[in-house]
Write an enzyme that holds these catalytic residues in place. Structure first.
Site, PDB file in Angstrom:
ATOM      1  N   GLU A  36      -3.462   5.859  12.972  1.00  0.00           N
ATOM      2  CA  GLU A  36      -2.829   4.552  13.031  1.00  0.00           C
ATOM      3  C   GLU A  36      -1.523   4.747  13.804  1.00  0.00           C
ATOM      4  OE1 GLU A  36      -1.898   2.790   9.232  1.00  0.00           O
ATOM      5  OE2 GLU A  36      -0.884   1.113  10.197  1.00  0.00           O
ATOM      6  N   ARG A 261      -6.422  16.941   2.416  1.00  0.00           N
ATOM      7  CA  ARG A 261      -5.237  16.801   3.279  1.00  0.00           C
ATOM      8  C   ARG A 261      -4.455  18.092   3.292  1.00  0.00           C
ATOM      9  NH1 ARG A 261      -3.684  11.361   4.016  1.00  0.00           N
ATOM     10  NH2 ARG A 261      -1.661  11.930   4.825  1.00  0.00           N
ATOM     11  N   LYS A 271       3.822   9.860   7.436  1.00  0.00           N
ATOM     12  CA  LYS A 271       4.548   9.185   8.510  1.00  0.00           C
ATOM     13  C   LYS A 271       5.606   8.256   7.951  1.00  0.00           C
ATOM     14  CE  LYS A 271       0.597   8.227  10.423  1.00  0.00           C
ATOM     15  NZ  LYS A 271      -0.413   7.475  11.148  1.00  0.00           N
TER      16      LYS A 271
HETATM   17  P1  ATP Z   1       0.226   9.476   6.883  1.00  0.00           P
HETATM   18  O1  ATP Z   1       0.124   9.278   5.421  1.00  0.00           O
HETATM   19  O2  ATP Z   1       1.013  10.644   7.307  1.00  0.00           O
HETATM   20  O3  ATP Z   1       0.616   8.228   7.614  1.00  0.00           O
HETATM   21  P2  ATP Z   1      -2.416   8.815   7.478  1.00  0.00           P
HETATM   22  O4  ATP Z   1      -3.607   9.378   6.818  1.00  0.00           O
HETATM   23  O5  ATP Z   1      -2.012   7.437   7.132  1.00  0.00           O
HETATM   24  O6  ATP Z   1      -1.255   9.834   7.315  1.00  0.00           O
HETATM   25  P3  ATP Z   1      -3.579   8.322  10.011  1.00  0.00           P
HETATM   26  O7  ATP Z   1      -2.870   7.958  11.233  1.00  0.00           O
HETATM   27  O8  ATP Z   1      -4.392   7.291   9.352  1.00  0.00           O
HETATM   28  O9  ATP Z   1      -2.503   8.908   9.030  1.00  0.00           O
HETATM   29  O10 ATP Z   1      -4.416   9.653  10.212  1.00  0.00           O
HETATM   30  C1  ATP Z   1      -5.309   9.927  11.259  1.00  0.00           C
HETATM   31  C2  ATP Z   1      -6.277  10.967  10.789  1.00  0.00           C
HETATM   32  O11 ATP Z   1      -5.580  12.151  10.388  1.00  0.00           O
HETATM   33  C3  ATP Z   1      -7.035  10.476   9.581  1.00  0.00           C
HETATM   34  O12 ATP Z   1      -8.404  10.827   9.718  1.00  0.00           O
HETATM   35  C4  ATP Z   1      -6.398  11.206   8.435  1.00  0.00           C
HETATM   36  O13 ATP Z   1      -7.307  11.394   7.401  1.00  0.00           O
HETATM   37  C5  ATP Z   1      -5.943  12.516   9.084  1.00  0.00           C
HETATM   38  N1  ATP Z   1      -4.798  13.069   8.377  1.00  0.00           N
HETATM   39  C6  ATP Z   1      -3.623  12.460   8.111  1.00  0.00           C
HETATM   40  N2  ATP Z   1      -2.817  13.253   7.390  1.00  0.00           N
HETATM   41  C7  ATP Z   1      -3.488  14.409   7.192  1.00  0.00           C
HETATM   42  C8  ATP Z   1      -3.193  15.635   6.515  1.00  0.00           C
HETATM   43  N3  ATP Z   1      -2.034  15.826   5.888  1.00  0.00           N
HETATM   44  N4  ATP Z   1      -4.134  16.607   6.525  1.00  0.00           N
HETATM   45  C9  ATP Z   1      -5.299  16.421   7.152  1.00  0.00           C
HETATM   46  N5  ATP Z   1      -5.645  15.304   7.806  1.00  0.00           N
HETATM   47  C10 ATP Z   1      -4.754  14.295   7.827  1.00  0.00           C
HETATM   48 MG    MG Z   2      -2.379   5.627   7.207  1.00  0.00          MG
END
Ligand code: ATP
Ligand code: MG
Length: 561
Positions: A36, A261, A271
């Site tokens: 995102e 994660r 983020k």
């Molecule tokens: P954040 O909570 O940091 O915003 P998010 O999951 O909302 O992380 P996205 O932009 O939706 O962030 O993530 C893109 C991809 O990266 C998704 O498939 C998500 O599952 C993966 N991802 C995000 N954070 C992690 C992590 N800490 N370890 C492994 N994969 C991750």
């Molecule tokens: Mg997210």
């Protein structure tokens, strides 16, 4: 098929191998990395990138980059650009397959209309608070919305008018009619569309209704023909909903597989929290070298190869845990050890005067650029009568087991000579040692004594007259708390920021050749660690970030003497 190792090393690979064996998806493997664009990528994303692009490469498949841009309120083009840069930096090969969920807004709208027509979706008049109140709890079922009994015609009419901007923000939603008594809260008539007048970074003001992430994600995967939709564990409970949408629409069904994660000690991996650090000015931007962002790590000097080796070494599992930061540093160090040129730099300079060395003589000493890589060759380093050594490398009164310079002791100056300490000059006011004096043995040029006598310490140095001044930034962990998941109730994670996370040395002394280093050039400063030239470097005035320290330097160097 898999290249060398036919044995699957984790459950996701195993699933893909058995899907291929069963002829599923016509033998295709197609994954995607779906960020995102609401912030910069962090090292957790590196795990997902390594996995998605890595599996595609391993099984001759493809991996798309797709922005899940369904939330215009939080998304910006700056984030899109930085994410593309970071994915490319890590070697993620998405070819021309750069997509946006917003590319599919019309298709998603049409599918929503289809669900209304089959009686599977309805317009609901409850506001956000009422939605929450009627959702029920884990132990109690929710209440059905009055909108549920509307006719298909009325739903079609209202939904079209929602789209046409006839209703205020938040006043209505489109919901899937599933089951308000489901044990899975995600299945209790989830919202598919909300009314929101917000300018979208790509579609502008074309839409005033936006699809919810849960309504968009699975269908986007389906449109792109994704075979294996790999995501983190928190989406496990959403899978039944994604499968329901796909089934009701009768479209290609990607298979969702969840993994753990990445969490790292002494840092945050969200983020939203990273944005808070940036917005409150607690760090110097998204690419502050202390940040766990990929842009911060790049600026600090981490290599994509080191990060990928770390990410691949993590494996995947079905439970979330926490990984030691030292494990990441290990991989960075391993990689830099192979590629970084060795140089000499003195962080905390102390003058060393060689009393018997000719005043005007300057010798060019031959120094090895990388003992791990003979093709890196050698370079010339000027040696003269007045040098700088590290303050730490001299003690007037040596503690037990101290083998470096002290009055009467002989040490090796790397690539130089053996020198013996003869005395010191002190500031009469403070008593502080301002100069160390020594004599050198001219027969030991290069550092070896022809009579075979041994010294226990080899020290780095720079010639005072030739050295360039550099600003050097040393880093410690961003937080003092090992697990940021353990922030006590009522306290904010920012209270655990490490006040010593950055130490700036204004005038370190470096080999003259480092005066005009290109930003992002990486070196090993002998005995001090790996350093990377910062983007703030100016000609003749370099700025270096310490990427990572050399953990076991002392042991190695002192044994060698
Ligand atoms: P954040 O909570 O940091 O915003 P998010 O999951 O909302 O992380 P996205 O932009 O939706 O962030 O993530 C893109 C991809 O990266 C998704 O498939 C998500 O599952 C993966 N991802 C995000 N954070 C992690 C992590 N800490 N370890 C492994 N994969 C991750
Ligand atoms: Mg997210």
């Amino acid at each position: 098929m898999a290249e060398s190792d036919p044995k699957p090393s984790h459950f996701i690979k195993e699933t893909i191998i058995s899907d291929l064996a069963a002829g599923k998806n016509g033998g295709r493997v197609h994954t995607r990395f779906p960020p995102e664009p609401n912030g910069y990528l962090h090292v957790g994303h590196a795990k997902s990138i390594a996995l998605n692009f890595g599996l595609a490469a391993e099984f001759n498949g493809l991996c798309n980059l797709r922005f899940d841009d369904t939330n215009p309120a939080k998304e910006e083009t700056e984030y899109v650009d930085s994410i593309i840069e970071d994915v490319r930096w890590l070697g993620g090969d998405f070819g021309d397959r750069l997509f946006y969920a917003s590319d599919y807004f019309q298709q998603l709208y049409d599918w929503a209309v289809e669900l209304i027509k089959t009686g599977k979706a309805y317009v609901c008049d409850l506001n956000a608070e009422q939605l929450r109140e009627t959702r029920g709890t884990l132990t109690e079922p929710g209440k059905e919305s009055p909108g549920r009994t509307r006719s298909i015609e009325e739903n079609l009419d209202l939904f079209a008018r929602m789209k046409n901007g006839e209703f205020p923000d938040g006043s209505r939603t489109l919901r899937a009619g599933i089951d308000m008594a489901s044990a899975n809260l995600n299945m209790r008539d989830p919202v598919m569309y909300r009314i929101l007048r917000a300018e979208h970074h790509r579609t502008g003001n074309q839409w005033c209704i936006y699809p919810m992430y849960d309504w968009a994600h699975g269908q986007c995967d389906s449109i792109e023909g994704i075979t294996h939709s790999i995501c983190t564990l928190e989406f496990e409970d959403h899978r039944p909903l994604y499968d329901w949408y796909i089934r009701e629409l009768g479209i290609h069904a990607p298979q969702q597989i969840e993994f753990d994660r990445l969490n790292l000690t002494y840092t945050v991996m969200s983020k939203r929290k990273l944005l808070q650090l940036v917005q409150q000015g607690l760090v110097k931007g998204w690419d502050d070298p202390r940040m766990p962002t990929l842009s911060g790590m790049r600026r600090r000097g981490y290599t994509p190869e080191g990060l990928l080796a770390f990410a691949r070494g993590l494996g995947v599992s079905k439970t979330n845990g926490i990984t030691e930061l030292s494990r990441l540093e290990y991989h960075i160090r391993e990689d830099l050890n192979k590629r970084a040129l060795r140089v000499m730099g003195v962080l905390r300079p102390l003058k060393l005067v060689i009393d018997n060395y000719p005043e005007d003589l300057v010798e060019e000493m031959e120094a090895v650029n990388n003992p791990e890589d003979s093709s890196a060759g050698t370079r010339k380093v000027p040696f003269s009568r007045v040098l700088y050594i590290e303050q730490d490398d001299f003690r007037e009164v040596p503690p037990k087991g101290y083998f470096r310079l002290y009055p009467g002791n002989e040490v090796r100056l790397r690539y130089g000579y053996l020198v013996r300490c003869t005395g010191v000059v002190k500031d009469p006011a403070t008593g502080e040692v301002t100069e160390v004096h020594c004599t050198y043995d001219p027969a030991t040029r290069g550092g070896d004594a022809p009579d075979g006598r041994r010294v226990k310490s080899t020290m780095h140095w720079v010639s005072a007259a030739h050295a360039v001044d550099a600003e050097v930034r040393l880093y410690d962990t961003l937080f003092t708390l090992e697990s940021l998941g353990d922030v006590p109730e009522g306290r904010d994670f920012t209270e655990f920021l490490n006040p010593k996370s950055l130490e700036t040395i204004a005038a370190a002394k470096l080999e003259p050749a480092l005066g005009n280093t290109a930003p992002s050039a990486r070196y090993q400063f002998e005995r001090l660690g790996y350093f990377c030239a910062d983007k703030e470097s100016a000609p003749g005035r370099p700025v270096f970030n310490r990427t990572v320290a050399l953990r076991d330097t002392w042991a190695k160097i002192e044994k060698r003497g």
